[in-house]
Each structure stands twice: as C-alpha cells, then as structure tokens.
Design a protein around this motif. Structure first.
Motif, PDB file in Angstrom:
ATOM      1  N   LEU A  60      -5.967  10.928  -0.329  1.00 66.86           N
ATOM      2  CA  LEU A  60      -5.569  10.026  -1.404  1.00 66.86           C
ATOM      3  C   LEU A  60      -6.742   9.140  -1.813  1.00 66.86           C
ATOM      4  O   LEU A  60      -6.979   8.912  -3.013  1.00 66.86           O
ATOM      5  N   GLU A  61      -7.500   8.675  -0.839  1.00 69.15           N
ATOM      6  CA  GLU A  61      -8.649   7.824  -1.136  1.00 69.15           C
ATOM      7  C   GLU A  61      -9.788   8.620  -1.759  1.00 69.15           C
ATOM      8  O   GLU A  61     -10.611   8.070  -2.497  1.00 69.15           O
ATOM      9  N   GLU A  87       1.181   1.364  -3.782  1.00 69.26           N
ATOM     10  CA  GLU A  87       0.076   2.124  -4.368  1.00 69.26           C
ATOM     11  C   GLU A  87       0.315   3.620  -4.196  1.00 69.26           C
ATOM     12  O   GLU A  87      -0.012   4.423  -5.066  1.00 69.26           O
ATOM     13  N   PHE A  88       0.917   3.981  -3.053  1.00 72.32           N
ATOM     14  CA  PHE A  88       1.283   5.357  -2.769  1.00 72.32           C
ATOM     15  C   PHE A  88       2.777   5.418  -2.455  1.00 72.32           C
ATOM     16  O   PHE A  88       3.321   4.506  -1.825  1.00 72.32           O
ATOM     17  N   ARG A 124       0.827  -1.212   0.000  1.00 76.09           N
ATOM     18  CA  ARG A 124       0.000   0.000   0.000  1.00 76.09           C
ATOM     19  C   ARG A 124       0.857   1.256   0.000  1.00 76.09           C
ATOM     20  O   ARG A 124       0.577   2.207  -0.724  1.00 76.09           O
ATOM     21  N   TYR A 141      -7.252  12.622  -4.587  1.00 81.00           N
ATOM     22  CA  TYR A 141      -6.108  13.505  -4.811  1.00 81.00           C
ATOM     23  C   TYR A 141      -4.913  12.657  -5.255  1.00 81.00           C
ATOM     24  O   TYR A 141      -4.705  11.545  -4.776  1.00 81.00           O
ATOM     25  N   ASP A 142      -4.125  13.224  -6.154  1.00 82.76           N
ATOM     26  CA  ASP A 142      -2.972  12.506  -6.702  1.00 82.76           C
ATOM     27  C   ASP A 142      -1.686  12.805  -5.946  1.00 82.76           C
ATOM     28  O   ASP A 142      -0.768  11.988  -5.918  1.00 82.76           O
ATOM     29  N   CYS A 188       3.544  12.850  -0.609  1.00 80.79           N
ATOM     30  CA  CYS A 188       3.076  11.539  -1.055  1.00 80.79           C
ATOM     31  C   CYS A 188       2.391  11.662  -2.411  1.00 80.79           C
ATOM     32  O   CYS A 188       1.622  12.601  -2.654  1.00 80.79           O
ATOM     33  N   PHE A 189       2.685  10.713  -3.284  1.00 79.38           N
ATOM     34  CA  PHE A 189       2.141  10.678  -4.639  1.00 79.38           C
ATOM     35  C   PHE A 189       1.474   9.328  -4.876  1.00 79.38           C
ATOM     36  O   PHE A 189       1.937   8.303  -4.364  1.00 79.38           O
ATOM     37  N   THR A 190       0.420   9.336  -5.661  1.00 79.97           N
ATOM     38  CA  THR A 190      -0.044   8.040  -6.150  1.00 79.97           C
ATOM     39  C   THR A 190       1.037   7.473  -7.062  1.00 79.97           C
ATOM     40  O   THR A 190       1.839   8.209  -7.633  1.00 79.97           O
ATOM     41  N   ARG A 191       1.022   6.183  -7.196  1.00 80.92           N
ATOM     42  CA  ARG A 191       2.036   5.562  -8.044  1.00 80.92           C
ATOM     43  C   ARG A 191       1.915   6.068  -9.491  1.00 80.92           C
ATOM     44  O   ARG A 191       2.926   6.329 -10.160  1.00 80.92           O
ATOM     45  N   TYR A 219      -2.819  16.890 -12.343  1.00 78.41           N
ATOM     46  CA  TYR A 219      -3.018  16.122 -11.121  1.00 78.41           C
ATOM     47  C   TYR A 219      -3.538  17.012  -9.996  1.00 78.41           C
ATOM     48  O   TYR A 219      -3.190  18.195  -9.905  1.00 78.41           O
TER      49      TYR A 219
END
Length: 241
Positions: free
Chosen positions: A111-112, A88-89, A4, A115-116, A165-168, A198
């Motif tokens: 994030l959920e 994932e993040f 995750r 937001y990217d 933090c970024f999404t993958r 983004y």
C-alpha cells in the motif's frame, strides 16, 4: 488523529463468535503504533449479533456497530461498512478471522509502495493453509476461480479470500459502481478496480478454515456463477460507467 486503518467486519448470525473476534482485534491493535477503527455491520441477522457487539464495547475502543434489520448480502454489507469508514486504508475481514488479523502487516508495504488494492491469497506460493477447507469446498473454489479468470478477472489466483484492503480513494470510487450484493461481490470489485486503472497486488496469507459456514455448496455455487456472468452483462450494458 487521523485513522490509518478501518476494519470492516460483515456479520450475519455471528453472535457466538463475534465477541471473541473483537477481543482478538482489540488485543492485536492495542500494540500497534497506528490508529484503527472497527466497523461491524450486521446483515439482517436473526440472532443477537449486533446486540452482542454493542454489549461488549469496551471504553476507548473505536467500534461502530451498524444493525441493519434487512438481509441484503455480504457485498452490500461490506460497502455499507466502507461508507462509514474514515481510515486511509479500508480492510474487510470475515468475522471468523480465517485469515488472522496479523496478516494485514504484509499489506502495508505494498500500500505504501502505491498499490491501490491488496488482497490475501490462499493459492500463491508462500500461502500457509493451516486448516484446509473440506474437499468439496476446495473443488468448488478451483472451478469458480477458473470461471472468474476466464470471464471477469484474469491473472488473480484467489478472488474469494475474505481479506482485502483498499485505499480510501479506490474504495470510494469502486463501491458506488457495484451492483452485486451477494458472495461474488469480490469479483465485481476487482473487475472494477482493473477497469478503473487501479493497481492490484495479491499477497500469500495464512489461512485456517473455520467451521460454521452458512454457505450452501449447491445453492450458493449457482448464485456465484450467475453473478460472475452478471459482471460481464453489466459491463456490456454500460452499468459501470
């Protein structure tokens, strides 16, 4: 089991405090109900940063250590760690944990929500500056943030907090386009995130100034100002296509 959260820790001559940091990460994430990996990247350290991390490695703890012998800069180091991440993040955090790792829990709802990019901020209402920076560092930060808002990324109160933090998907798209290896890489990444459409969310965090910074007030300030201008020059020259 899928990962995750990947935590990237860029490290330059962090032999003395890296193991306590890794202990804190292990202690915290051992109580979470999601899977985590930690990636330490030694940026051409001249001390035993990488060796200390390798020697500490406890059984079963998902730790990757990248020992690059050539110093390339924090931006390059973060991107190298992100390239090795499978989560994932992807969170990058300074090795001194000036922003305590627990603050990542504030990021997950955004994030959920979709937001990217979610970034920690020391300058929003609700930020908790437990131990402040020296006065000259605070002045440097205000001047720099003013320049960033005017030249590159408007509407963000704190582009330089080392807890982002970024999404993958966002990281995979942004990182290959980056050109800046030094301290202003954050600005470039946020500029590109905006340019690529983004969604960015800034979140107030707890922050404790840690002693032992290797940042030079004069030398590195000049480099940071130069790099912010490089963002606009690169954009005008089509280098971010």
């Amino acid at each position: 089991m899928s990962v995750r959260l990947s935590v990237v820790v860029p490290a330059y001559n962090e032999e003395a405090r890296l193991v306590p940091t890794l202990e804190r990460l292990r202690g915290y994430f051992s109580g979470r109900d999601y899977s985590v990996e930690v990636i330490v990247v030694s940026d051409g350290s001249t001390d035993a940063t990488a060796a200390a991390a390798q020697a500490w490695r406890p059984p079963g703890f998902p730790l990757t250590v990248v020992d690059r012998k050539l110093n390339r800069g924090k931006g390059y180091t973060v991107r190298e760690g992100a390239a090795a991440a499978s989560g994932e993040f992807v969170l990058f955090s300074d090795a001194d944990l000036s922003t305590p790792i627990e603050e990542v829990e504030k990021f997950f709802p955004f994030l959920e929500e979709g937001y990217d990019v979610v970034i920690g901020s020391r300058n929003l209402s609700g930020s908790d500056l437990v131990v402040r920076q020296p006065f000259y560092r605070r002045v440097m930060g205000r001047v720099f943030n003013g320049l960033v808002r005017a030249v590159a990324v408007g509407g963000i109160a704190d582009t330089q907090c080392g807890f982002k933090c970024f999404t993958r998907a966002a990281m995979s798209s942004i990182a290959p386009r980056c050109r800046i290896d030094g301290f202003s890489f954050d600005v470039e990444m946020l500029y590109l995130a905006r340019r690529l459409g983004y969604r960015i969310r800034e979140v107030p965090v707890k922050w404790l100034n840690a002693e032992g910074s290797t940042v030079s007030p004069v030398r590195d300030s000049l480099r940071m100002f130069r790099d912010v201008l490089r963002v606009r020059i690169n954009a005008a020259a089509g280098r971010y296509s």
